[in-house]
Write a protein that holds these residues in place. Structure first.
Motif, short mmCIF file in Angstrom:
data_model
loop_
_atom_site.label_atom_id
_atom_site.label_comp_id
_atom_site.label_asym_id
_atom_site.label_seq_id
_atom_site.Cartn_x
_atom_site.Cartn_y
_atom_site.Cartn_z
N THR A 119 1.10 -0.78 -0.17
CA THR A 119 -0.38 -0.27 -0.02
C THR A 119 0.80 1.23 -0.08
O THR A 119 0.25 2.42 -0.53
CB THR A 119 -1.10 0.40 1.01
OG1 THR A 119 -0.30 0.26 2.56
CG2 THR A 119 -1.87 -1.09 1.14
N GLU A 120 1.72 1.77 0.44
CA GLU A 120 2.60 2.86 0.66
C GLU A 120 2.82 3.48 -0.60
O GLU A 120 2.80 4.53 -1.45
CB GLU A 120 4.71 2.17 1.06
CG GLU A 120 5.13 3.31 1.84
CD GLU A 120 6.61 3.42 2.46
OE1 GLU A 120 6.50 3.36 3.70
OE2 GLU A 120 7.36 2.27 1.80
N GLY A 121 3.84 2.58 -1.77
CA GLY A 121 3.52 3.54 -3.06
C GLY A 121 2.10 4.51 -3.59
O GLY A 121 2.75 5.19 -3.36
N ASP A 122 0.84 3.73 -3.37
CA ASP A 122 -0.38 4.30 -3.66
C ASP A 122 -0.01 5.54 -2.70
O ASP A 122 -0.89 6.61 -2.81
CB ASP A 122 -1.47 3.73 -3.61
CG ASP A 122 -1.81 2.54 -4.60
OD1 ASP A 122 -0.51 2.61 -5.63
OD2 ASP A 122 -2.42 1.37 -4.45
N LEU A 123 -0.04 5.56 -1.40
CA LEU A 123 -0.05 6.17 -0.43
C LEU A 123 0.84 7.46 -0.17
O LEU A 123 0.16 8.62 -0.09
CB LEU A 123 -0.83 5.35 1.29
CG LEU A 123 -1.34 4.29 1.72
CD1 LEU A 123 -0.74 3.94 2.50
CD2 LEU A 123 -3.06 5.07 1.94
N LYS A 124 1.59 6.72 -0.42
CA LYS A 124 2.57 8.00 -0.73
C LYS A 124 2.77 9.36 -2.62
O LYS A 124 2.36 10.85 -2.15
CB LYS A 124 4.38 7.75 -1.28
CG LYS A 124 5.60 8.23 -1.45
CD LYS A 124 6.70 7.38 -0.42
CE LYS A 124 7.48 6.74 -1.84
NZ LYS A 124 8.33 5.85 -2.24
N THR A 125 2.44 8.21 -2.64
CA THR A 125 1.66 8.92 -3.97
C THR A 125 0.65 10.04 -4.18
O THR A 125 0.69 11.29 -4.52
CB THR A 125 1.11 7.49 -5.76
OG1 THR A 125 2.41 7.19 -6.11
CG2 THR A 125 0.70 8.78 -7.13
N GLY A 126 -0.46 9.69 -2.95
CA GLY A 126 -1.44 10.10 -3.08
C GLY A 126 -1.01 11.15 -2.61
O GLY A 126 -1.39 12.36 -2.18
N GLY A 152 0.70 18.53 -4.60
CA GLY A 152 0.87 19.02 -5.73
C GLY A 152 -0.88 19.59 -6.25
O GLY A 152 -0.33 20.73 -6.44
N ALA A 153 -2.18 18.90 -5.78
CA ALA A 153 -3.14 20.48 -5.68
C ALA A 153 -2.84 21.86 -5.12
O ALA A 153 -3.46 22.81 -5.73
CB ALA A 153 -4.04 18.94 -4.78
N VAL A 154 -2.10 21.55 -4.26
CA VAL A 154 -1.79 23.22 -3.40
C VAL A 154 -1.12 23.36 -4.19
O VAL A 154 -1.22 25.05 -4.31
CB VAL A 154 -1.36 23.09 -1.67
CG1 VAL A 154 -0.92 24.27 -1.27
CG2 VAL A 154 -2.29 21.81 -0.83
#
Length: 178
Positions: A74-81, A87-89
């Motif tokens: 799960t870490e890769g997806d959590l990190k990307t999120g 990035g949205a900020v």
């Protein structure tokens, strides 16, 4: 946290959007904070860093092996999120001179999560716990040295909390109106 003081932006509801007008110094702070989160999650990603531990807590504290297995998946997806949220900020911030930010519900939720990640990271570095009275902590730091880095960082931490609270209020107002 009151009204945030003079010169501090507050999100308000405008139709389907949460809107705030940011001064140049607020844009600089938010750009720096979001960039530092991205840096922490990319170049500086280190499981031994207590900030990384706070942002990615063990799911099963009593079972390190199970936590490691889940982290692997799960870490890769959590990190990307988390990177995408920071990035949205960065994407929504106005130019360095300041200006308006207009967020739809999805962007507002990304901002809330990004602000929360930034506050969690700062809280670890500043050794702030659930029992910490931020006002007392700031008063104490000002008494020791009003020009210290700690005073500045505590002020940023408080500002991020205020901004997060105002954004959440604006987002909830929109949901209650429907």
């Amino acid at each position: 946290m009151g009204d945030g003081g003079p010169g501090v932006s507050t999100f308000r509801r405008q139709g389907e959007h949460c809107v705030a007008t940011f001064a140049a110094d607020e844009v600089r702070v938010l750009r720096k904070v979001a960039s530092e989160v991205v840096g922490l999650l990319t170049d500086g990603f280190d499981h031994s860093d207590p900030v990384v531990g706070r942002l990615f807590p063990d799911t099963y504290p009593d079972s390190p092996g199970d936590s490691a297995d889940l982290r692997r998946y799960t870490e890769g997806d959590l990190k990307t999120g988390k990177i995408d949220q920071a990035g949205a900020v960065l994407a929504a911030l106005p130019p360095v001179t300041g200006g308006e930010v207009r967020l739809d519900a999805e962007a507002a939720e990304a901002w809330l999560r990004a602000l929360n990640d930034a506050r969690l990271a700062m809280g670890v570095r500043l050794e702030i716990s659930a029992d910490t009275d931020l006002g007392d902590e700031l008063d104490d730091a000002v008494l020791h040295d009003p020009t210290s880095t700690r005073v500045f960082q505590l002020s940023i931490y408080a500002y991020l909390g205020y901004l997060q609270e105002s954004l959440l209020r604006a987002l909830v107002e929109g949901r209650l109106a429907h």
